[in-house]
Design a protein around this motif. Structure first.
Motif, mmCIF file in Angstrom:
data_model
loop_
_atom_site.group_PDB
_atom_site.id
_atom_site.type_symbol
_atom_site.label_atom_id
_atom_site.label_comp_id
_atom_site.label_asym_id
_atom_site.label_seq_id
_atom_site.Cartn_x
_atom_site.Cartn_y
_atom_site.Cartn_z
ATOM 1 N N ALA A 14 0.836 -1.208 0.000
ATOM 2 C CA ALA A 14 0.000 0.000 0.000
ATOM 3 C C ALA A 14 0.867 1.252 0.000
ATOM 4 O O ALA A 14 1.870 1.333 0.716
ATOM 5 C CB ALA A 14 -0.923 -0.003 1.215
ATOM 6 N N GLN A 15 0.478 2.245 -0.811
ATOM 7 C CA GLN A 15 1.221 3.498 -0.930
ATOM 8 C C GLN A 15 0.608 4.574 -0.030
ATOM 9 O O GLN A 15 -0.574 4.511 0.312
ATOM 10 C CB GLN A 15 1.204 3.975 -2.390
ATOM 11 N N PRO A 16 1.409 5.583 0.350
ATOM 12 C CA PRO A 16 0.861 6.686 1.157
ATOM 13 C C PRO A 16 -0.269 7.405 0.413
ATOM 14 O O PRO A 16 -0.295 7.438 -0.818
ATOM 15 C CB PRO A 16 2.074 7.602 1.351
ATOM 16 N N SER A 17 -1.186 7.987 1.168
ATOM 17 C CA SER A 17 -2.344 8.646 0.577
ATOM 18 C C SER A 17 -1.942 9.876 -0.239
ATOM 19 O O SER A 17 -1.058 10.645 0.147
ATOM 20 C CB SER A 17 -3.320 9.069 1.675
ATOM 21 N N LEU A 18 -2.622 10.061 -1.376
ATOM 22 C CA LEU A 18 -2.393 11.226 -2.235
ATOM 23 C C LEU A 18 -3.597 12.150 -2.277
ATOM 24 O O LEU A 18 -3.595 13.151 -3.003
ATOM 25 C CB LEU A 18 -2.072 10.762 -3.670
ATOM 26 N N TRP A 19 -4.639 11.821 -1.510
ATOM 27 C CA TRP A 19 -5.883 12.577 -1.616
ATOM 28 C C TRP A 19 -5.701 14.067 -1.330
ATOM 29 O O TRP A 19 -6.396 14.896 -1.922
ATOM 30 C CB TRP A 19 -6.924 12.017 -0.641
ATOM 31 N N ARG A 20 -4.792 14.432 -0.447
ATOM 32 C CA ARG A 20 -4.643 15.845 -0.048
ATOM 33 C C ARG A 20 -3.425 16.515 -0.682
ATOM 34 O O ARG A 20 -2.954 17.543 -0.197
ATOM 35 C CB ARG A 20 -4.552 15.950 1.482
ATOM 36 N N THR A 21 -2.940 15.966 -1.776
ATOM 37 C CA THR A 21 -1.791 16.569 -2.456
ATOM 38 C C THR A 21 -2.267 17.606 -3.476
ATOM 39 O O THR A 21 -3.424 17.590 -3.914
ATOM 40 C CB THR A 21 -0.969 15.498 -3.183
ATOM 41 N N VAL B 85 -8.209 5.104 -5.392
ATOM 42 C CA VAL B 85 -9.311 4.363 -4.747
ATOM 43 C C VAL B 85 -8.828 2.980 -4.332
ATOM 44 O O VAL B 85 -9.095 2.509 -3.218
ATOM 45 C CB VAL B 85 -10.517 4.252 -5.700
ATOM 46 N N ARG B 86 -8.085 2.329 -5.204
ATOM 47 C CA ARG B 86 -7.583 0.984 -4.898
ATOM 48 C C ARG B 86 -6.505 1.022 -3.823
ATOM 49 O O ARG B 86 -6.407 0.107 -2.993
ATOM 50 C CB ARG B 86 -7.076 0.320 -6.177
ATOM 51 N N GLU B 87 -5.690 2.075 -3.828
ATOM 52 C CA GLU B 87 -4.690 2.229 -2.771
ATOM 53 C C GLU B 87 -5.351 2.459 -1.420
ATOM 54 O O GLU B 87 -4.882 1.967 -0.388
ATOM 55 C CB GLU B 87 -3.739 3.388 -3.104
ATOM 56 N N GLU B 88 -6.471 3.200 -1.425
ATOM 57 C CA GLU B 88 -7.213 3.420 -0.186
ATOM 58 C C GLU B 88 -7.735 2.095 0.361
ATOM 59 O O GLU B 88 -7.717 1.854 1.567
ATOM 60 C CB GLU B 88 -8.378 4.389 -0.451
ATOM 61 N N GLU B 89 -8.200 1.221 -0.535
ATOM 62 C CA GLU B 89 -8.650 -0.103 -0.119
ATOM 63 C C GLU B 89 -7.491 -0.909 0.469
ATOM 64 O O GLU B 89 -7.651 -1.596 1.487
ATOM 65 C CB GLU B 89 -9.267 -0.851 -1.305
ATOM 66 N N LYS B 90 -6.331 -0.824 -0.158
ATOM 67 C CA LYS B 90 -5.157 -1.544 0.357
ATOM 68 C C LYS B 90 -4.760 -1.033 1.730
ATOM 69 O O LYS B 90 -4.353 -1.812 2.601
ATOM 70 C CB LYS B 90 -3.984 -1.401 -0.612
ATOM 71 N N ARG B 91 -4.905 0.272 1.946
ATOM 72 C CA ARG B 91 -4.584 0.828 3.264
ATOM 73 C C ARG B 91 -5.561 0.333 4.329
ATOM 74 O O ARG B 91 -5.262 0.363 5.518
ATOM 75 C CB ARG B 91 -4.577 2.359 3.200
ATOM 76 N N ALA B 92 -6.752 -0.129 3.872
ATOM 77 C CA ALA B 92 -7.738 -0.705 4.795
ATOM 78 C C ALA B 92 -7.613 -2.227 4.862
ATOM 79 O O ALA B 92 -8.474 -2.894 5.439
ATOM 80 C CB ALA B 92 -9.142 -0.317 4.356
ATOM 81 N N GLY B 93 -6.529 -2.757 4.269
ATOM 82 C CA GLY B 93 -6.302 -4.200 4.321
ATOM 83 C C GLY B 93 -7.067 -4.995 3.286
ATOM 84 O O GLY B 93 -7.242 -6.208 3.439
#
Length: 617
Positions: free
Chosen positions: A46-53, A604-612
């Motif tokens: 999982a990669q760090p979030s980019l939503w707030r970049t 969206v898929r990275e966010e899912e990975k961050r949720a396991g």
């Protein structure tokens, strides 16, 4: 719980299908309990979030601006004041939203839409009738086999395994009786044709030596696909004509009493898949020599993982004609699916899954209502289907209008399939059976051709993988020759899928196009493997975005050919879109928008990975 929290729960992956949040190798009760305890560990890649970049804030502005224009454009050409309205207005029906006409011109969806009131009655009546049947036969007290059965009249003194067998027999008994009435109501006298084919298939299964079963199963069932198509459902009038004029008269009378759906052969394609599943699961069960695999693995049969429910053979005594009829004609899944294997179906008939709860089923019902209303709004305000059916002069529209008509035509296809699949899965959930969700993601949330077909008609894809793709060799081969074999397997699979849908050249071309379009994606993965870009994730994300543009465009072309416009219609649409300087400029702008959309899909898929969660699509 706040309104926002409730909305989040309704639109959680857990609500849509617990298979999305539970590993196929993990027992569901254990996994769901673990998820309820708190946040899950992120997947290792999982990669760090980019939503707030800053990059993504620019994407948000583009996204909102473009989406508004995408919706506005086809709404403009669907107004009564637009010059081309008179050419397709005869295809519109009376609507119910603010006096608007409704585009109910798609015969496949209109059949479902016009019968929604009767289907709702069925959804309510079927589980109630089962409950009444259980009460009448004194089965209302039998304990769920994963609990104590001390207070059960039916299962008192029985072991958990015996209690599970009692539940299976009780449910199948009701399903067989209901199937008989249901089939006669649906197909009238033609129900006898369905039962005849089922009997022949079962006779082949039980009468042939084991080594001939796979070939006989596939030859017979593919033969039935062609025979049903070429024989137009075997009209009684044609068959009875051999007995003279009086026979023809009786045959015509029987054809006129064909039930609510006289063209039974259109629906039988789904039953073909269940016939193959039953036969092949039986064939593979013979290799187990009657041993109980769950006992051998020392796992709880009441809490099997999905993979175990599918792969562990049903008991030898389960492969009876009675269970066969109960499975192949199970009412909630008979008309449209989703498809469930015989092994999984039998396991769920014995043990109700932990994933089926009143709260989760209610949330799923809300999602069905929302998507149904979304379709109603679409057909009342955007007449893309009627316009395409009226043999339009594409030069009457601007390149952007043409692109949006094609786009919303595809969305109509997605919705017209999603809604019946979701309704009948809701019916099954209400009845205590949890089949796979057929649509993983929104049509506009896909950028990979391979992943798209894993998530579109998902239960069919899983059926294809189990009964066709893996026996052909699967996708585990490596190297150039392995990839060539893989592409050959895809060609065979998509040709079967095309023939299964309908035996015509347009769908065969769709199958060939999909196979051809898969080649660039496979080649790109070989040339740009993800492991080489571990230290440069941004570079890999940009390269993936460029590849996503090509994939999305190829998916749109293939599906417009196969399911909407055909080759000639697509030619006219493309000529109108890119046959001018303005059209080419629009194409460049669309490609840029697809790049922005692909970056949001990645995140969206990275966010899912961050949720396991790693859905791999």
């Amino acid at each position: 719980m706040s309104l926002l929290d409730k909305l989040r729960r309704v639109y959680s992956l857990d609500t849509l299908d617990t298979r999305f949040v539970v590993s196929s190798t993990t027992p569901p009760r254990q996994a769901l309990a673990s998820r309820d305890e708190g946040p899950q560990t992120a997947t290792k890649d999982a990669q760090p979030s980019l939503w707030r970049t800053t990059e993504f804030y620019v994407y948000y502005i583009i996204f909102v601006t473009v989406v508004i224009q995408m919706v506005k454009s086809p709404m403009e050409v669907s107004k009564t004041t637009y010059p081309t309205y008179s050419k397709y207005s005869h295809l519109l029906s009376d609507g119910w939203i603010f006096g608007r006409k409704a585009d109910n011109s798609d015969s496949q969806y209109s059949t479902f839409r016009d019968n929604v009131p009767y289907l709702i009655i069925l959804l309510i009546a079927h589980p109630l009738l089962r409950r009444m049947y259980d009460i009448f036969w004194g089965a209302n007290n039998y304990a769920q086999s994963n609990k104590s059965s001390k207070n059960s009249k039916l299962t008192q003194g029985l072991s958990p395994a015996a209690a599970a067998d009692a539940r299976l027999q009780q449910r199948v008994s009701f399903d067989v009786y209901f199937a008989g009435v249901f089939m006669i109501a649906l197909h009238g006298f033609s129900a006898s044709k369905v039962f005849g084919i089922l009997y022949i298939n079962y006779s082949l299964l039980k009468g042939l030596p084991r080594e001939y079963l796979p070939a006989a199963t596939w030859i017979f069932n593919i033969g039935i696909l062609f025979a049903n198509e070429l024989g137009h459902g075997y009209p009684f009038a044609t068959m009875a004509s051999f007995f003279g004029a009086s026979g023809t008269k009786w045959g015509i009378w029987m054809d006129h009493h064909g039930g609510l759906i006289s063209r039974w052969e259109i629906l039988f394609n789904l039953t073909i898949l269940r016939l193959i599943s039953f036969n092949m699961d039986y064939y593979w069960s013979l290799s187990s020599n009657g041993t109980n695999s769950s006992e051998k693995k020392q796992i709880d049969p009441a809490d099997l993982s999905e993979r175990d429910r599918v792969s562990i053979p049903a008991k030898p005594e389960d492969f009876t004609f009675r269970n066969y009829i109960g499975y192949t004609l199970y009412a909630p899944l008979y008309l449209t699916g989703p498809i469930i294997t015989f092994n999984d179906f039998t396991s769920q008939m014995r043990y109700k899954l932990a994933s089926i709860t009143p709260d989760r089923t209610a949330r799923y019902a809300v999602r069905f209502l929302v998507v149904f209303l979304t379709m109603e709004i679409l057909i009342h305000y955007i007449y893309a289907v009627a316009i395409s059916k009226a043999d339009p002069d594409w030069s009457s529209y601007t390149p952007f209008q043409l692109s949006m008509l094609g786009y919303f035509n595809l969305h109509h296809i997605w919705l017209k399939l999603l809604i019946p699949w979701r309704f009948f899965r809701l019916w099954a959930l209400t009845d205590g059976i949890d089949p796979p969700e057929n649509m993983t993601r929104c049509m506009s949330n896909n950028y990979s051709i391979l992943a798209f077909w894993r998530g579109w008609h998902r239960s069919f894809n899983r059926w294809i993988v189990r009964y066709m793709f893996i026996p052909l060799g699967g996708s585990q081969q490596s190297g150039l020759l392995g990839n060539i074999q893989k592409i050959g397997n895809y060609l065979l699979v998509f040709m079967f899928v095309a023939m299964w849908h309908d035996i015509n050249l347009r769908l065969l071309m769709w199958g060939w196009l999909i196979t051809i379009f898969v080649i660039p994606e496979i080649s790109a993965k070989m040339l740009f493997p993800a492991k080489k870009y571990k230290e440069r994730p941004t570079t890999y994300r940009i390269l993936s975005g460029l590849g996503a543009i090509a994939n999305i465009l190829m998916l749109m072309v293939a599906n417009l050919v196969g399911y909407a416009l055909g080759v000639d219609g697509l030619k006219g649409l493309l000529h109108g879109m890119i046959g001018s300087t303005a059209g080419l400029a629009l194409f460049a702008a669309i490609s840029g928008c697809l790049f922005v959309g692909s970056q949001i899909m990645f995140e969206v898929r990275e966010e899912e990975k961050r949720a396991g969660i790693d859905m791999k699509c």
